[in-house]
Design an enzyme around this catalytic site. Structure first.
Site, short mmCIF file in Angstrom:
data_model
loop_
_atom_site.label_atom_id
_atom_site.label_comp_id
_atom_site.label_asym_id
_atom_site.label_seq_id
_atom_site.Cartn_x
_atom_site.Cartn_y
_atom_site.Cartn_z
N HIS A 35 0.86 -1.19 0.00
CA HIS A 35 0.00 0.00 0.00
C HIS A 35 0.90 1.23 0.00
O HIS A 35 1.49 1.58 1.02
CB HIS A 35 -0.91 0.00 1.23
CG HIS A 35 -1.85 -1.16 1.26
ND1 HIS A 35 -3.16 -1.08 0.81
CD2 HIS A 35 -1.67 -2.44 1.67
CE1 HIS A 35 -3.74 -2.26 0.95
NE2 HIS A 35 -2.86 -3.10 1.48
N HIS A 265 -4.55 4.04 -3.08
CA HIS A 265 -4.57 3.28 -1.83
C HIS A 265 -3.71 2.03 -1.92
O HIS A 265 -3.13 1.58 -0.93
CB HIS A 265 -6.00 2.89 -1.47
CG HIS A 265 -6.12 2.15 -0.18
ND1 HIS A 265 -5.93 0.78 -0.08
CD2 HIS A 265 -6.41 2.57 1.08
CE1 HIS A 265 -6.09 0.42 1.18
NE2 HIS A 265 -6.39 1.47 1.90
N GLU A 414 -16.92 -4.48 24.72
CA GLU A 414 -15.99 -5.63 24.70
C GLU A 414 -14.87 -5.47 23.69
O GLU A 414 -13.72 -5.85 23.95
CB GLU A 414 -16.75 -6.93 24.42
CG GLU A 414 -17.52 -7.49 25.61
CD GLU A 414 -18.93 -6.95 25.72
OE1 GLU A 414 -19.66 -7.39 26.61
OE2 GLU A 414 -19.28 -6.09 24.88
N HIS A 476 -27.39 -16.10 25.16
CA HIS A 476 -26.38 -15.89 26.19
C HIS A 476 -25.70 -17.20 26.63
O HIS A 476 -24.92 -17.19 27.57
CB HIS A 476 -27.00 -15.20 27.41
CG HIS A 476 -27.23 -13.73 27.21
ND1 HIS A 476 -27.93 -13.24 26.14
CD2 HIS A 476 -26.84 -12.65 27.95
CE1 HIS A 476 -27.97 -11.91 26.23
NE2 HIS A 476 -27.32 -11.54 27.30
#
Length: 672
Positions: A35, A265, A414, A476
């Site tokens: 890149h 890019h 999280e 869960h």
């Protein structure tokens, strides 16, 4: 964009930044892969940062009080490789640059921690780096409060692109940083308006500056190709009271025909394009050639921090012998000598008292004593403190008001929690652990994988580990998560059977320095199965004989966690019918696999029927059922084969047939 005007306005700076740009062009062209555009576009910002602000010493890459530089946009790896080579890092030779992305070179496609001095973290999965940077800055705040400014006082700088900011983890990370008022964190946004598909407007219309400001950041902007403007913005950002974002308006692949396009890019490898771009820069030197006067200037930048580093060493030398030893121990990742005796004493107490507690509670009981003797633990939870039980007495809460607090409120984040823990571990001097429900490993997983890949050792406290969650239902109730983590190289997955194994697992997790640990802990109460005290850490063997057969051994039951007690009850039923039965507790497959074959053979000898019991899917168990001297026709599994259901835990175990009676019947059916 008038390249000639840019060069004429700041000729010295332009030539120095061109060193980065041309090394990038040459390396990507030689590899025919990479890149190019981002390093070309951010070369001016990086040159000013390294020249005027970054405190580092290329001859001492691991100096504890150095500023940290994190390339979150890791696809632009040639930016950092060029900087490390130019400033004189010993391992980043020109030969390594020439072998960019080739087998055996340290110049991997994305920067990898541990492969290259000066690369603070492995980046490439977008958004992880900026979240790591938040963890670095949190560790710095904690350690500055603990040790004082004379010992720890530095900045964390991070370059992030549009891709990093589009990934959801970035919002979690910047919100956390804003709440924590991390004043030593500076993020550069490479604002070039281009992604792989084209202009950012194809997929996004976010006002990033407003977004950061709304999250509590101080926001600045500059022309990313004007060295004076860049310098001024960094100076302001460093003086700000909160975390700072600098929006750097840049041109991707500047000076090339691919400038400001999606093509810029990627890999710019066309020979004419490379030649024309160098001509636009006024660069007349052969490939991979940096003129001596420019290399000398860059090396002077790399040596500029020698004085600051030596001053720090003098201040450090003035500390008491005890403080120096404690600092060095913590940064080496070594545990205090008291830890082993503390865990042994807890195990003895637990074996004698035989509590029936959930292993999440047993984890808290272990932490209550561990946190008193391991002062560098930094714990937290993703808004589940009362469920994960990661908080213990006397820790205090880490916040702008109390930087010495050792419990962190991560919020419902999280992704950011796990990535910030990686940043803390990489910074050094702290031992991070963090909790959530085991099923939300799905959210933490990208960072957990990077923990394993980098060979660092945060501790993931994952509670509510099975259908034993009960009424919250299948959303869960993790069933595939043990298999997922066990499939991850260099990850120790502990599923302890009782409070004793939980204490042993914590000792192993804390003493590990190169392997992360996941503790899968129960919601429901479990009886103590280790009723005879052993000073030896049996969990360190991964698996061991918990109860042997009386009479001829005809069956071996293998189980983990909450199902070990079920296996023990099944053993009682089988022994009552005259069927000799051994129970093997297997709290950590990875550690058992690492034992020598002689030990594994003693635990799992050939011949008897084998039945595995685990409230999770079977995937992975065949290794132990009919590998390791087992036989397919004499092997069975009692566990989950689909997702769970919503009901009380005891009803679910009966419904899904994970009972002592079912295990005994499975053994009998295999003995026929």
């Amino acid at each position: 964009m008038d390249i000639a005007a840019l060069a004429a306005a700041n000729p010295d700076h332009w030539a120095r930044a061109a060193c980065i740009r041309t090394l990038t062009l040459d390396a990507v062209a030689a590899a025919n892969s990479g890149h190019s555009g981002m390093p070309m576009g951010m070369a001016d910002v990086a040159t000013v940062l390294f020249d005027k602000h970054l405190s580092f010493d290329a001859s001492a890459p691991d100096w504890p009080n150095r500023d940290r530089f994190i390339l979150s946009a890791g696809h632009g790896s040639m930016l950092i490789y060029s900087l490390l080579h130019l400033t004189g890092y010993a391992d980043m030779t020109l030969e390594q640059i020439k072998n960019f992305r080739q087998l055996g070179a340290i110049t991997a496609g994305h920067p990898e921690y541990g492969h290259v001095k000066g690369v603070e973290t492995t980046t490439g999965p977008l958004g992880q780096g900026i979240a790591n940077a938040v963890g670095f800055a949190m560790a710095e705040e904690f350690l500055r409060a603990k040790w004082g400014k004379k010992v720890i006082d530095h900045y964390t700088y991070c370059i992030a692109g549009d891709g990093c900011l589009m990934e959801g983890i970035s919002q979690e990370a910047i919100a956390l940083a804003g709440r924590q008022e991390l004043s030593r964190l500076v993020v550069f946004w490479d604002n070039n308006n281009i992604t792989i598909d084209g202009e950012v407007s194809l997929s996004d219309r976010t006002d990033q500056m407003a977004r950061f400001a709304a999250s509590g950041w101080d926001v600045f902007e500059c022309d990313g190709h004007d060295p004076a403007a860049i310098d001024a913005a960094i100076t302001e950002a460093k003086a700000s009271a909160g975390p700072a974002m600098i929006a750097c308006k840049t041109h991707i692949a500047i000076g090339s025909s691919a400038q400001d396009t999606a093509k810029g890019h990627g890999a710019l490898t066309d020979a004419d394009l490379v030649s024309d771009t160098k001509a636009a820069y006024g660069w007349t030197y052969p490939a991979f050639t940096i003129p001596p006067e420019l290399k000398s200037w860059w090396e002077s930048v790399g040596a500029r921090g020698v004085g600051a580093r030596k001053d720090w060493e003098d201040r450090f030398a003035a500390l008491s012998a005890g403080k120096k030893a404690e600092f060095e121990r913590a940064f080496a990742g070594e545990m205090p000598k008291k830890l082993s005796a503390t865990v042994k004493a807890l195990k003895k107490q637990l074996s004698e008292e035989r509590p029936k507690v959930a292993t999440r509670k047993a984890s808290q009981m272990a932490l209550e004593v561990i946190n008193t003797v391991v002062p560098e633990t930094l714990g937290g939870s993703a808004d589940l403190t009362g469920s994960n039980l990661t908080h213990t007495g006397g820790l205090g809460t880490f916040s702008p008001e109390d930087r010495k607090g050792r419990h962190i409120h991560y919020g419902i984040r999280e992704h950011a929690m796990a990535a910030a823990m990686n940043g803390m571990a990489l910074h050094g001097g702290v031992k991070p652990y963090g909790g959530t429900f085991f099923t939300f490993t799905d959210y933490a997983r990208p960072a957990m994988r990077l923990s394993a890949l980098m060979g660092i050792a945060p501790v993931y406290v994952m509670t509510h580990d099975s259908i034993g969650v009960g009424e919250d239902g299948p959303t869960h109730q993790p069933v595939e998560h043990l298999a997922m983590l066990r499939a991850t190289p260099n990850m120790n997955v502990f599923r302890p059977a009782d409070a004793v194994e939980t204490a042993e697992a914590w000792e192993l997790a804390l003493t590990s320095t190169t392997t992360p640990s996941t503790l899968a802990l129960s919601r429901q109460g479990l009886p103590t199965v280790r009723t005879g005290h052993k000073t030896k850490n049996l969990t360190a063997q991964g698996a061991y004989v918990l109860a042997d057969a009386e009479g001829k051994r005809q069956a071996i039951l293998m189980a983990t966690g909450s199902e070990v007690a079920i296996a023990m009850a099944a053993r009682d039923l089988l022994q009552a019918d005259g069927i000799g039965c051994r129970v093997v507790s297997m709290p950590c497959w990875e550690l058992f696999e690492a034992q020598d074959e002689a030990y594994r053979k003693r635990v799992l000898p050939g011949g008897p029927v084998r039945v595995a019991v685990e409230a999770a899917i079977r995937f992975g168990w065949d290794r132990w059922l009919y590998g390791e001297r087992g036989k397919r026709e004499k092997a069975g599994f009692v566990g989950m084969h689909d997702f769970g259901a919503s009901a009380p835990a005891e009803d679910l175990y009966t419904h899904f047939g994970i009972t002592a009676e079912a295990v005994a019947e499975k053994v009998k059916s295999l003995l026929k």
